[in-house]
Design a protein around this motif. Structure first.
Motif, short mmCIF file in Angstrom:
data_model
loop_
_atom_site.label_atom_id
_atom_site.label_comp_id
_atom_site.label_asym_id
_atom_site.label_seq_id
_atom_site.Cartn_x
_atom_site.Cartn_y
_atom_site.Cartn_z
N ASP A 98 -10.89 14.85 -11.74
CA ASP A 98 -10.94 16.13 -12.45
C ASP A 98 -11.71 17.19 -11.69
OD1 ASP A 98 -13.20 14.64 -12.76
OD2 ASP A 98 -13.54 15.14 -14.86
N PHE A 99 -12.23 16.86 -10.49
CA PHE A 99 -12.86 17.85 -9.62
C PHE A 99 -11.95 18.26 -8.47
CE2 PHE A 99 -16.56 16.25 -11.78
CZ PHE A 99 -17.41 17.34 -11.86
N TYR A 100 -10.79 17.63 -8.34
CA TYR A 100 -9.88 18.00 -7.27
C TYR A 100 -9.39 19.43 -7.49
CZ TYR A 100 -9.47 13.13 -5.70
OH TYR A 100 -9.72 11.88 -5.21
N PRO A 101 -9.47 20.29 -6.48
CA PRO A 101 -9.02 21.68 -6.66
C PRO A 101 -7.57 21.79 -7.10
CG PRO A 101 -10.32 21.48 -4.66
CD PRO A 101 -10.09 20.09 -5.16
N ASP A 102 -6.68 20.94 -6.54
CA ASP A 102 -5.28 21.04 -6.93
C ASP A 102 -5.07 20.63 -8.38
OD1 ASP A 102 -6.02 18.48 -6.34
OD2 ASP A 102 -4.14 17.91 -5.38
N GLU A 103 -5.84 19.64 -8.85
CA GLU A 103 -5.72 19.22 -10.24
C GLU A 103 -6.22 20.31 -11.18
OE1 GLU A 103 -4.54 16.46 -11.62
OE2 GLU A 103 -4.00 15.41 -9.77
N VAL A 104 -7.38 20.88 -10.87
CA VAL A 104 -7.95 21.93 -11.72
C VAL A 104 -7.05 23.16 -11.72
CG1 VAL A 104 -9.95 23.39 -12.12
CG2 VAL A 104 -10.27 21.07 -11.27
N SER A 105 -6.57 23.54 -10.53
CA SER A 105 -5.71 24.72 -10.43
C SER A 105 -4.40 24.51 -11.17
CB SER A 105 -5.44 25.04 -8.96
OG SER A 105 -4.57 26.14 -8.84
N ALA A 106 -3.82 23.32 -11.07
CA ALA A 106 -2.56 23.05 -11.77
C ALA A 106 -2.75 23.14 -13.28
CB ALA A 106 -2.04 21.67 -11.38
N TYR A 213 -10.37 28.74 -9.88
CA TYR A 213 -10.12 30.16 -9.63
C TYR A 213 -9.84 30.44 -8.16
CZ TYR A 213 -11.68 31.19 -14.37
OH TYR A 213 -11.81 31.25 -15.74
N ILE A 214 -10.62 29.83 -7.27
CA ILE A 214 -10.42 30.08 -5.84
C ILE A 214 -9.05 29.58 -5.40
CG2 ILE A 214 -11.19 29.41 -3.54
CD1 ILE A 214 -14.03 29.56 -4.52
#
Length: 228
Positions: A98-106, A213-214
């Motif tokens: 749940d800290f992976y950027p792609d997971e959070v961004s998706a 967000y990034i």
């Protein structure tokens, strides 16, 4: 048929007994480590069986019970190793999914696409749906810490009153003094644990929000660059 006194006492004691037994059972079950199925995402991302077993052994947070999480006891092996030898990147735990950027961004993008179907889309609503559970958990710990912080002055006042009136006809029994002292200790422990959990959740919120967000801004920038 009218129940006798003994039957009535038994009937009144039954809910208490059920509560105590169920609480004891929940306590015993919670003390057990969590099932390894919670690590399926680690196993699926591992290159081979040996690496997956290594990752599984080095990722104790998901398997930690509630007591270990509250006291951060699941980090004890890492801290113990750091006490003996300097830590390296290989010693740290794998990043939670749940800290992976792609997971959070998706996840953020899914909620944002829902908002785009509204007449007035709101990034705030999309953010609340994405990060709201972590916000709520952090707020709950903060509320718990603030509420408990008001109890210590009250208990201290009662303890001082107990000491002042001790060995007087109006004095309270000695058991009250033990109770006040034990209650102050428990309240201080709860306040410390709740405060630390609040700080941890705040750090997690900042991390996942920054990642989401990034990544979303970067993806939007890439789309605009391709269009031009």
């Amino acid at each position: 048929m009218v129940l006798g006194q003994s039957d009535a006492d038994l009937w009144n004691a039954t809910p208490v007994a059920v509560f105590l037994v169920s609480s004891l059972a929940a306590f015993v079950l919670e003390c057990r480590p969590k099932n390894d199925k919670l690590y399926d995402w680690i196993l699926s991302n591992a290159a081979n069986g040996e690496e997956s077993e290594s990752l599984l052994a080095r990722s104790p947070e998901k398997r930690a019970n509630v007591f270990s999480r509250f006291t951060f006891a699941w980090m004890t092996p890492l801290l113990e190793k750091g006490r003996r030898t300097p830590l390296t990147m290989e010693d740290t735990f794998p990043l939670r999914k749940d800290f992976y950027p792609d997971e959070v961004s998706a996840k953020l993008q899914r909620h944002w696409q829902r908002e785009l179907k509204r007449q007035t889309p709101s990034l705030l609503r999309a953010s609340i749906r994405t990060f709201g559970s972590t916000w709520a958990l952090s707020s709950a710990f903060k509320l718990m810490s603030d509420i408990v912080s008001f109890l210590n002055p009250i208990l201290l006042s009662r303890l001082l009153g107990f000491v002042a009136s001790y060995n007087t006809p109006q004095g309270e029994p000695i058991e009250y003094g033990y109770f006040y002292a034990a209650a102050m200790f428990i309240v201080a422990c709860v306040q410390t644990l709740a405060s630390q959990q609040h700080l941890v959740q705040n750090q997690r919120i900042r991390t996942i929000m920054k990642a989401g967000y990034i990544t979303a801004i970067y993806q939007k920038t890439m789309l605009l660059s391709n269009d031009t």
